[in-house]
Design a protein around this motif. Structure first.
Motif, PDB file in Angstrom:
ATOM      1  N   UNK A 215       2.444  -6.476 -12.514  1.00 53.80           N
ATOM      2  CA  UNK A 215       3.458  -5.482 -12.161  1.00 53.80           C
ATOM      3  C   UNK A 215       3.028  -4.085 -12.600  1.00 53.80           C
ATOM      4  N   UNK A 216       3.221  -3.128 -11.710  1.00 52.76           N
ATOM      5  CA  UNK A 216       2.923  -1.740 -12.021  1.00 52.76           C
ATOM      6  C   UNK A 216       1.490  -1.335 -11.806  1.00 52.76           C
ATOM      7  N   UNK A 217       0.657  -2.212 -11.232  1.00 53.40           N
ATOM      8  CA  UNK A 217      -0.756  -1.897 -11.044  1.00 53.40           C
ATOM      9  C   UNK A 217      -1.033  -1.366  -9.643  1.00 53.40           C
ATOM     10  N   UNK A 218      -2.219  -0.780  -9.499  1.00 51.77           N
ATOM     11  CA  UNK A 218      -2.658  -0.310  -8.189  1.00 51.77           C
ATOM     12  C   UNK A 218      -2.782  -1.458  -7.193  1.00 51.77           C
ATOM     13  N   UNK A 219      -3.211  -2.623  -7.667  1.00 52.54           N
ATOM     14  CA  UNK A 219      -3.328  -3.785  -6.787  1.00 52.54           C
ATOM     15  C   UNK A 219      -1.973  -4.171  -6.197  1.00 52.54           C
ATOM     16  N   UNK A 220      -0.962  -4.190  -7.045  1.00 58.48           N
ATOM     17  CA  UNK A 220       0.381  -4.535  -6.584  1.00 58.48           C
ATOM     18  C   UNK A 220       0.901  -3.503  -5.596  1.00 58.48           C
ATOM     19  N   UNK A 221       0.700  -2.211  -5.914  1.00 59.88           N
ATOM     20  CA  UNK A 221       1.214  -1.151  -5.057  1.00 59.88           C
ATOM     21  C   UNK A 221       0.644  -1.248  -3.647  1.00 59.88           C
ATOM     22  N   UNK A 222      -0.671  -1.376  -3.527  1.00 64.50           N
ATOM     23  CA  UNK A 222      -1.306  -1.464  -2.214  1.00 64.50           C
ATOM     24  C   UNK A 222      -0.903  -2.751  -1.505  1.00 64.50           C
ATOM     25  N   UNK A 223      -0.825  -3.845  -2.239  1.00 65.09           N
ATOM     26  CA  UNK A 223      -0.405  -5.119  -1.655  1.00 65.09           C
ATOM     27  C   UNK A 223       1.015  -5.041  -1.104  1.00 65.09           C
ATOM     28  N   UNK A 224       1.857  -4.214  -1.749  1.00 67.06           N
ATOM     29  CA  UNK A 224       3.252  -4.065  -1.312  1.00 67.06           C
ATOM     30  C   UNK A 224       3.431  -2.980  -0.253  1.00 67.06           C
ATOM     31  N   UNK A 225       2.329  -2.370   0.193  1.00 68.88           N
ATOM     32  CA  UNK A 225       2.414  -1.418   1.285  1.00 68.88           C
ATOM     33  C   UNK A 225       2.561   0.031   0.887  1.00 68.88           C
TER      34      UNK A 225
END
Length: 251
Positions: A215-225
């Motif tokens: 949670x809160x990472x760049x990976x999550x952000x891009x994965x979530x659009x």
């Protein structure tokens, strides 16, 4: 505003051409100094054991026979004798530069070289993930991100890492500031083969890398659009360990 553009995909890369178009909407003083050939994965390497050559490719466009770090170094030493750029933008990379990728990425480290020289720097990458949308998200969102970042007062020896999701521009959910995530590189592939002279070779691949979506990472952000925006610093010191390490070494 004087803007210098570079990348690690080479002077003829489509992502760089797109970045030139975007930069031209923000300034009439845009320069390009990029590697002549693709230099993906070269990190922060500097060419020391052979000469580096500079070739002109049109008005304020130059190619360097070396790494992304060489390109920034040579540009600052030879092209900008009157005044330095106000902003350096590296990219737009063909593929994401998220999590631990930043340590390998020539895109990120070209921006880092600019940061070391005291110039505000942005690295930009377009996630692809076989989605078939190409650079659509970057085309629609790059200017929206660069414009406020160009006015943001970055601290010395820092840079900003921007990644666009693999989506059409209209489906991007917005911009999210996120911390650096991490990958599980132990699962990266290794291809073994034999060359025409009968000698074995090994070829590294990353297609099996596990994306750890904390949670809160760049990976999550891009994965979530979202477009992920991550502030990075050149100082790699683990300040939290300083006291404990001093105690451990106190004999």
């Amino acid at each position: 505003m004087r803007i210098l553009l570079t990348n690690d995909d080479g002077i003829h890369a489509p992502g760089l051409a797109l970045l030139e178009q975007v930069a031209a909407t923000l300034s009439d003083d845009v320069w390009v100094c990029a590697p002549a050939l693709e230099q993906s994965g070269t990190g922060h390497s500097l060419t020391l054991h052979m000469p580096v050559r500079l070739h002109e490719h049109g008005h304020q466009r130059f190619a360097v026979g070396g790494t992304p770090t060489d390109s920034i170094n040579l540009a600052l030493r030879k092209l900008f004798t009157d005044r330095k750029p106000d902003l350096v933008i590296s990219g737009i990379n063909h593929g994401e530069n998220l999590a631990d990728d930043i340590t390998y990425s020539g895109t990120i480290n070209a921006a880092m070289e600019a940061a070391l020289a005291g110039i505000p720097a942005i690295a930009m990458s377009q996630a692809l993930r076989n989605a078939g949308h190409g650079f659509a998200a970057a085309e629609g969102w790059a200017a929206k991100v660069i414009e406020p970042l160009s006015r943001f007062a970055m601290a010395k020896r820092t840079l900003v890492n921007v990644n666009f999701p693999a989506l059409p521009a209209a489906e991007v959910r917005g911009v999210k500031v996120a911390r650096q995530g991490f990958h599980d590189y132990a699962r990266g592939s290794l291809v073994e083969g034999v060359d025409p002279r009968g000698r074995p070779y090994y070829w590294f691949g990353l297609e099996d890398v596990e994306h750890t979506l904390d949670h809160g990472t760049d990976l999550e952000a891009v994965n979530d659009g979202f477009v992920s925006v991550t502030p990075l610093q050149v100082d790699l010191t683990d300040h939290g360990a300083m006291g404990r390490l001093a105690e451990a070494l106190d004999t």
